[in-house]
Design a protein around this motif. Sequence first.
Motif, PDB file in Angstrom:
ATOM      1  N   GLY A  51       4.292  -1.756  -4.602  1.00  0.00           N
ATOM      2  CA  GLY A  51       5.347  -0.668  -4.980  1.00  0.00           C
ATOM      3  C   GLY A  51       4.820   0.602  -4.859  1.00  0.00           C
ATOM      4  N   LEU A  52       3.709   1.086  -4.159  1.00  0.00           N
ATOM      5  CA  LEU A  52       3.199   2.346  -4.079  1.00  0.00           C
ATOM      6  C   LEU A  52       4.270   3.004  -3.107  1.00  0.00           C
ATOM      7  N   ALA A  53       3.817   4.362  -2.924  1.00  0.00           N
ATOM      8  CA  ALA A  53       4.631   5.363  -2.144  1.00  0.00           C
ATOM      9  C   ALA A  53       4.048   5.326  -0.724  1.00  0.00           C
ATOM     10  N   VAL A  54       3.980   4.187   0.160  1.00  0.00           N
ATOM     11  CA  VAL A  54       3.288   4.076   1.123  1.00  0.00           C
ATOM     12  C   VAL A  54       4.313   3.602   2.287  1.00  0.00           C
ATOM     13  N   GLU A  55       3.816   4.016   3.526  1.00  0.00           N
ATOM     14  CA  GLU A  55       4.997   3.551   4.657  1.00  0.00           C
ATOM     15  C   GLU A  55       4.568   1.891   4.784  1.00  0.00           C
ATOM     16  N   PRO A  56       5.510   1.190   4.798  1.00  0.00           N
ATOM     17  CA  PRO A  56       5.356  -0.376   4.989  1.00  0.00           C
ATOM     18  C   PRO A  56       5.137  -0.556   6.330  1.00  0.00           C
ATOM     19  N   LEU A  57       4.295  -1.828   6.474  1.00  0.00           N
ATOM     20  CA  LEU A  57       4.138  -2.314   8.089  1.00  0.00           C
ATOM     21  C   LEU A  57       5.429  -2.857   8.565  1.00  0.00           C
TER      22      LEU A  57
END
Length: 342
Positions: A51-57
């Motif tokens: 649930g972190l603010a990263v761009e998903p693969l």
Amino acid sequence: MDIPRRPPAARVAVPLRAAGSLAGWGPEAVCIGTADVGWTGLARALGSRLGLAVEPLPPLLDSLVWDLRLPRVLMAALVGASLAVCGTVLQAVTRNALADPYLLGVSSGASAGAVTVLVLGVGASALGLTGGAFAGAVLSFALLLLLLRRTGPDSVRIVLTGVVVGQLFTALTSLVLMASADADTTRAVTHWLLGSMAPARWDTVTVCAIVTPLGLVAAWLCSNALDGLAFGTDTAASLGIGVRRTRTLLLVVTAVLTAVAVATVGAIGFVGLIVPHGVRFLVGPLHRVLLPCAALVGAVFLVWTDALARIAFAPREVPVGVITALLGVPLFLLVLRRRGDL
């Protein structure tokens, strides 16, 4: 009774290096393959799941990392640790440096039980498969002890008897396949019996992650008893060890660990033979140190071996049991030669 010891620095350095290798090579094993993901991709996949603010693969790569490779690497670490500890315990209990679940027929018995459950459809769940493998493992080891009740655990006889027991249960496995399985099931089971981490999924990883630490802790709590048993039952009894109770407990622990490993990834041989000897050479024979070191090194060894099995002949994958056998056979012959049995 004096037990040879290694320098304290060696007993500290080996587990630290093994833990460091596992921490470094584990994520690396997730990243490499026919489709390289990279550390950035791994971080993105884990970050999105947390649930972190990263761009998903992209969905395909995310499923590759989370559903296939990560459970596979975790399973390799758990099974490697489990088999290495089983080999260490059996070598002490039987006073036989050549003992491991594969050579003693336990893996073959577990395979026969698991295949019987799988092919006959008695239970297709992870619990049902594990139960069948556990029954087969216990039955095979009980037969081994029954056959050795008069001669005792002689170094050569126990290995030869284990080979006979293993061949018996291998024949029973083949009989079940020929009598009840169709061509597709036979092909799938045969590939599984060679040992492969490909079937690893989160449900089977969960079962293994619960059973394996409990088994390792149970074995470690018997470290002092294992030190005594390694010198013989008379010595162990003189030290106040309940030989029959302790031996029964340890055999049940190894049977359970072997059953869970075989039920999830098939029969992977020689890990329980190679790792204990290498670790014992480095840290000495005291089991309170030897057992956790063997678990760590076994985890690292199988993670490395599984990664090699995936990339050595890419895009075709070699069962990891084939790689461990190729490494284990010459080392097994070396151990026999050093003991004067060859």
